[in-house]
Design a protein around this motif. Structure first.
Motif, PDB file in Angstrom:
ATOM      1  N   LYS A 242      93.977  15.789  48.175  1.00 24.47           N
ATOM      2  CA  LYS A 242      93.265  14.896  49.096  1.00 24.47           C
ATOM      3  C   LYS A 242      93.325  13.446  48.608  1.00 24.47           C
ATOM      4  N   VAL A 243      93.240  13.259  47.303  1.00 26.59           N
ATOM      5  CA  VAL A 243      93.334  11.903  46.757  1.00 26.59           C
ATOM      6  C   VAL A 243      94.720  11.332  47.019  1.00 26.59           C
ATOM      7  N   ARG A 244      95.737  12.144  46.820  1.00 29.79           N
ATOM      8  CA  ARG A 244      97.105  11.702  47.116  1.00 29.79           C
ATOM      9  C   ARG A 244      97.256  11.388  48.604  1.00 29.79           C
ATOM     10  N   ALA A 245      96.730  12.270  49.443  1.00 30.56           N
ATOM     11  CA  ALA A 245      96.861  12.077  50.891  1.00 30.56           C
ATOM     12  C   ALA A 245      96.125  10.836  51.363  1.00 30.56           C
ATOM     13  N   ALA A 246      95.079  10.445  50.635  1.00 31.19           N
ATOM     14  CA  ALA A 246      94.328   9.252  51.012  1.00 31.19           C
ATOM     15  C   ALA A 246      95.039   7.966  50.626  1.00 31.19           C
ATOM     16  N   GLY A 247      96.176   8.086  49.940  1.00 35.94           N
ATOM     17  CA  GLY A 247      96.980   6.901  49.643  1.00 35.94           C
ATOM     18  C   GLY A 247      97.107   6.552  48.185  1.00 35.94           C
ATOM     19  N   ALA A 248      96.689   7.412  47.290  1.00 31.67           N
ATOM     20  CA  ALA A 248      96.759   7.094  45.873  1.00 31.67           C
ATOM     21  C   ALA A 248      98.190   7.162  45.360  1.00 31.67           C
ATOM     22  N   ASP A 249      98.644   6.065  44.748  1.00 29.13           N
ATOM     23  CA  ASP A 249      99.943   6.063  44.067  1.00 29.13           C
ATOM     24  C   ASP A 249      99.814   6.660  42.671  1.00 29.13           C
ATOM     25  N   VAL A 250      98.658   6.444  42.065  1.00 25.78           N
ATOM     26  CA  VAL A 250      98.351   6.927  40.716  1.00 25.78           C
ATOM     27  C   VAL A 250      97.079   7.744  40.811  1.00 25.78           C
ATOM     28  N   VAL A 251      97.033   8.905  40.143  1.00 23.49           N
ATOM     29  CA  VAL A 251      95.831   9.729  40.136  1.00 23.49           C
ATOM     30  C   VAL A 251      95.303   9.843  38.708  1.00 23.49           C
ATOM     31  N   VAL A 252      94.083   9.386  38.546  1.00 23.93           N
ATOM     32  CA  VAL A 252      93.367   9.478  37.273  1.00 23.93           C
ATOM     33  C   VAL A 252      92.206  10.442  37.468  1.00 23.93           C
ATOM     34  N   VAL A 253      92.060  11.409  36.579  1.00 28.79           N
ATOM     35  CA  VAL A 253      90.941  12.340  36.626  1.00 28.79           C
ATOM     36  C   VAL A 253      89.984  12.021  35.486  1.00 28.79           C
ATOM     37  N   LEU A 254      88.740  11.723  35.827  1.00 33.97           N
ATOM     38  CA  LEU A 254      87.682  11.586  34.830  1.00 33.97           C
ATOM     39  C   LEU A 254      87.065  12.963  34.656  1.00 33.97           C
ATOM     40  N   SER A 255      87.261  13.544  33.482  1.00 33.19           N
ATOM     41  CA  SER A 255      86.836  14.918  33.229  1.00 33.19           C
ATOM     42  C   SER A 255      85.790  14.929  32.124  1.00 33.19           C
ATOM     43  N   HIS A 256      84.508  15.051  32.527  1.00 33.27           N
ATOM     44  CA  HIS A 256      83.478  15.166  31.494  1.00 33.27           C
ATOM     45  C   HIS A 256      83.456  16.613  31.010  1.00 33.27           C
ATOM     46  N   ASP A 329     103.451   2.298  33.212  1.00 32.11           N
ATOM     47  CA  ASP A 329     104.598   1.612  33.795  1.00 32.11           C
ATOM     48  C   ASP A 329     104.910   2.282  35.117  1.00 32.11           C
ATOM     49  N   LEU A 330     105.009   1.486  36.184  1.00 31.61           N
ATOM     50  CA  LEU A 330     105.286   2.010  37.512  1.00 31.61           C
ATOM     51  C   LEU A 330     106.589   1.431  38.049  1.00 31.61           C
ATOM     52  N   GLU A 331     107.293   2.229  38.838  1.00 28.84           N
ATOM     53  CA  GLU A 331     108.440   1.722  39.569  1.00 28.84           C
ATOM     54  C   GLU A 331     108.403   2.307  40.971  1.00 28.84           C
ATOM     55  N   LYS A 332     109.107   1.664  41.884  1.00 31.34           N
ATOM     56  CA  LYS A 332     109.134   2.138  43.257  1.00 31.34           C
ATOM     57  C   LYS A 332     110.152   3.264  43.418  1.00 31.34           C
ATOM     58  N   VAL A 333     109.687   4.349  44.026  1.00 32.86           N
ATOM     59  CA  VAL A 333     110.546   5.481  44.354  1.00 32.86           C
ATOM     60  C   VAL A 333     110.405   5.718  45.856  1.00 32.86           C
ATOM     61  N   ARG A 334     111.490   5.494  46.572  1.00 35.59           N
ATOM     62  CA  ARG A 334     111.475   5.600  48.040  1.00 35.59           C
ATOM     63  C   ARG A 334     110.339   4.773  48.633  1.00 35.59           C
ATOM     64  N   GLY A 335     110.171   3.576  48.095  1.00 34.81           N
ATOM     65  CA  GLY A 335     109.212   2.628  48.639  1.00 34.81           C
ATOM     66  C   GLY A 335     107.773   2.829  48.175  1.00 34.81           C
ATOM     67  N   GLN A 336     107.549   3.829  47.327  1.00 32.30           N
ATOM     68  CA  GLN A 336     106.194   4.101  46.837  1.00 32.30           C
ATOM     69  C   GLN A 336     106.145   3.954  45.317  1.00 32.30           C
ATOM     70  N   TRP A 337     105.002   3.522  44.823  1.00 27.94           N
ATOM     71  CA  TRP A 337     104.847   3.379  43.382  1.00 27.94           C
ATOM     72  C   TRP A 337     104.745   4.761  42.719  1.00 27.94           C
ATOM     73  N   ASP A 338     105.421   4.883  41.580  1.00 26.19           N
ATOM     74  CA  ASP A 338     105.387   6.135  40.835  1.00 26.19           C
ATOM     75  C   ASP A 338     105.262   5.801  39.345  1.00 26.19           C
ATOM     76  N   VAL A 339     104.456   6.575  38.626  1.00 25.18           N
ATOM     77  CA  VAL A 339     104.294   6.369  37.186  1.00 25.18           C
ATOM     78  C   VAL A 339     105.514   6.934  36.473  1.00 25.18           C
ATOM     79  N   VAL A 340     106.193   6.089  35.702  1.00 24.84           N
ATOM     80  CA  VAL A 340     107.368   6.548  34.969  1.00 24.84           C
ATOM     81  C   VAL A 340     107.134   6.568  33.466  1.00 24.84           C
ATOM     82  N   ASP A 341     106.065   5.962  33.000  1.00 27.14           N
ATOM     83  CA  ASP A 341     105.798   5.961  31.573  1.00 27.14           C
ATOM     84  C   ASP A 341     104.305   5.718  31.360  1.00 27.14           C
ATOM     85  N   ALA A 342     103.734   6.364  30.348  1.00 32.58           N
ATOM     86  CA  ALA A 342     102.321   6.181  30.031  1.00 32.58           C
ATOM     87  C   ALA A 342     102.134   6.269  28.525  1.00 32.58           C
TER      88      ALA A 342
END
Length: 603
Positions: A242-256, A329-342
């Protein structure tokens, strides 16, 4: 109800970094370079950089101050604590990378843990006064983007939590915390933060919040019938798409939640520490912030079993001693931002002077708390240290036992449990606690009983009590017959913390360390000298954390409750001392348990 927030992170002007803190606090070291301890994963060219800063388990700490010792906080590693130090780290990184490239998040357990947070939850509760919670004020001034609920957020009840949430200028997340009536999340499941970088397409970061289900056990009295805590892995499986579908290019999970085993029986609630399982089993996550277990683990990589992608986990050290820095580090993949390095690293706050802006913000509340904890409540006839409490019966633990026993005995008068022997359970929470000879203050008592537990009592059988003691005795390593007991080498076996050594008063017993775990308790008798029969019914005074299943002790969580007046144990101790004016071990000291080696008492 998805209840998301979509917003552009506000810009916060850099706070003045000062060398001084609140009156009485020592100056901190000058700013230093971050301490890197992370590892890269992934690879490839990039076109956009983002930096995520994360904290966890602040537990009510704003200033670098130890309210129990009435002095600046110090430890053997030289670390500092508190949001004032965190603020200076955030300011430095914001100056370095620019606000358009920065996100700041907190991983929960914010509003419990110090006399400061206790005072504004209980003595002058902000939900009644309308004052801004000091932790919320500090988080807001620093410029956080999101926070997840920790289990300790529920300690003071839902009214206080509601007031705290209202004071925050950013979302408080909890996708797996469900409103019982509606069946929907009681808090925002996630938030979207859009970063607008000049000359680039905006990048949207989705931040999903999950918290350990253990709150259903530990704070049952506050949440039962109101909130349900669902399995974290199953909730992540539902919400990450759902987070991806809402438009998130990057997904971060805060996990307590940490990694590893639960501290309770998992038949009672979903697993406590599920962060690594989430990373392995749920695709689509780029970064997870881990917490709850108070470990210093800035970088860990888990491979997702479905996609083969690497997920970066980072756990900042508790209390604000470190800030995790994650560079993406992000780069565009098919016009969308994608994480390529962390890459993740730890920035130790001891290298930064605390922010005077943050200290000034809470100066009045800090001063009020200092005055409160330094109130003298009684005179002690002699010094009563807790140093040896983990391996011998000490009067200062007997003080806790006496107050609990008296309170429960009075509370069950006239009930069906009246007349049963009353036992009491306490643990050595602090090795440094001491009641000095002479003046004893609130902070001396708070330094002995450091948790905000309430007092309960259950009815158990003699056989169950013996099982309970056998489980507690696993705290000690085995010592062969004829061997010598060494407190440093033979306590805390299997990494068992001191707070999981439960001592029971109202009985006499020996713990034979030459015997294996499960067969150590001997000569178990009631206070009148009669043997404790297996079918003997007894009342056992215990704190709410343990009674709810914390620590996984046998029988206690399923035993019938015979007393629960929601009285805080620390306040009961303070009230007992204040009413009498004198703390005299002759009134409560009772040596009743001993360590032995092959039947020979130690010491």
């Amino acid at each position: 109800m998805e209840g998301i927030h979509l917003r552009t992170t506000r810009t916060l002007g850099t706070a003045t970094v000062a060398a001084l803190v609140l009156a009485g606090l020592a100056a901190a070291p000058a700013a230093a370079a971050p301490e890197a301890s992370g590892a890269k994963h992934g690879g490839g060219a990039h076109a956009l950089d983002l930096t995520l800063l994360a904290t966890t388990d602040l537990h009510g700490r704003v200033a670098n101050w130890d309210y129990f010792s009435n002095a600046p906080y110090t430890d053997r590693a030289g670390d500092t604590v508190g949001l004032a130090g965190v603020a200076s780290v955030v300011d430095a990184v914001r100056d370095e990378v620019g606000d358009d490239h920065l996100l700041v998040v907190d991983n929960g357990d914010a509003i419990q843990g110090t006399p400061l947070s206790y005072y504004y939850a209980v003595q002058e509760p902000v939900q009644e006064t309308g004052a801004t919670h000091p932790m919320a004020a500090a988080f807001d001034a620093i410029g956080y983007d999101a926070q997840v609920l920790g289990n300790h957020e529920f300690n003071y009840g839902l009214d206080l939590l509601d007031a705290y949430e209202g004071d925050l200028g950013f979302p408080l997340l909890g996708a797996n915390v469900i409103d019982v009536d509606s069946g929907e999340p009681a808090f925002d499941p996630y938030t979207l933060v859009r970063k607008k970088v000049k000359g680039q397409k905006p990048v949207t970061v989705g931040i999903l919040g999950l918290t350990t289900p253990g709150s259903a056990i530990w704070d049952k009295a506050n949440v039962e019938g109101e909130l349900e805590f669902r399995d974290m892995v199953e909730t992540a499986e539902e919400w990450v798409p759902k987070v991806r579908a809402a438009g998130a290019d990057v997904v971060v999970v805060l996990s307590h939640s940490g990694t590893g085993a639960s501290s309770y029986d998992e038949s009672i609630a979903a697993p406590e520490n599920a962060s690594d399982a989430i990373a392995r089993e749920v695709p689509g996550i780029d970064v997870m912030v881990v917490g709850h277990t108070h470990l210093d683990k800035p970088s860990q990589v888990v491979v997702n079993e479905e996609t083969g992608d690497e997920v970066l986990l980072t756990q900042p050290y508790r209390w604000g001693s470190t800030v995790s820095r994650v560079d993406l580090d992000l780069e565009k993949v098919r016009g969308q931002w994608d994480v390529v390095d962390a890459e993740a690293s730890a920035i130790r706050t001891k290298g930064f002077a605390p922010s005077q802006e943050i200290l000034d913000l809470v100066a009045d509340q800090h001063a009020t708390t200092v005055a409160y904890v330094n109130q003298v409540v009684a005179q002690s006839t002699e010094a009563l240290p807790a140093t040896a409490s983990r391996y011998e019966d000490t009067p200062i633990i007997d003080f806790i036992q006496q107050v609990q026993t008296e309170t429960v005995a009075a509370g069950i008068a006239g009930t069906a449990a009246d007349g049963l022997p009353v036992l009491s359970i306490a643990a050595p929470f602090s090795r440094t606690a001491i009641f000095p000879q002479g003046d004893v203050s609130v902070r001396d008592i708070a330094g002995l009983y450091i948790y905000d537990n309430t007092l309960q009592a259950v009815q158990m059988t003699g056989a169950q009590v013996k099982d309970y003691l056998e489980y507690s005795a696993k705290y000690y390593a085995q010592v062969p017959a004829g061997g010598t007991f060494d407190p440093e080498a033979h306590t805390g076996a299997g990494n068992t913390p001191d707070y999981n050594l439960d001592i029971i008063s109202g009985l006499e017993y020996e713990i034979d360390l030459s015997q294996p775990v499960g067969a150590r308790i001997e000569k178990l008798t009631l206070a009148d000298g009669t043997s404790l029969a297996d079918d003997q019914q007894v009342v056992v005074a215990v704190n709410n954390y343990r009674r709810s299943g914390g620590g996984g002790f046998p029988h206690i969580a399923s035993a019938p409750v015979v007393y629960d007046e929601q009285k805080e144990i620390r306040q009961l101790l303070i009230d007992w001392a204040q009413e009498r004016g004198v703390i005299d071990p002759a009134d409560f000291s009772d040596e009743s348990w001993w360590l032995t080696i092959d039947g020979v008492r130690i010491g």
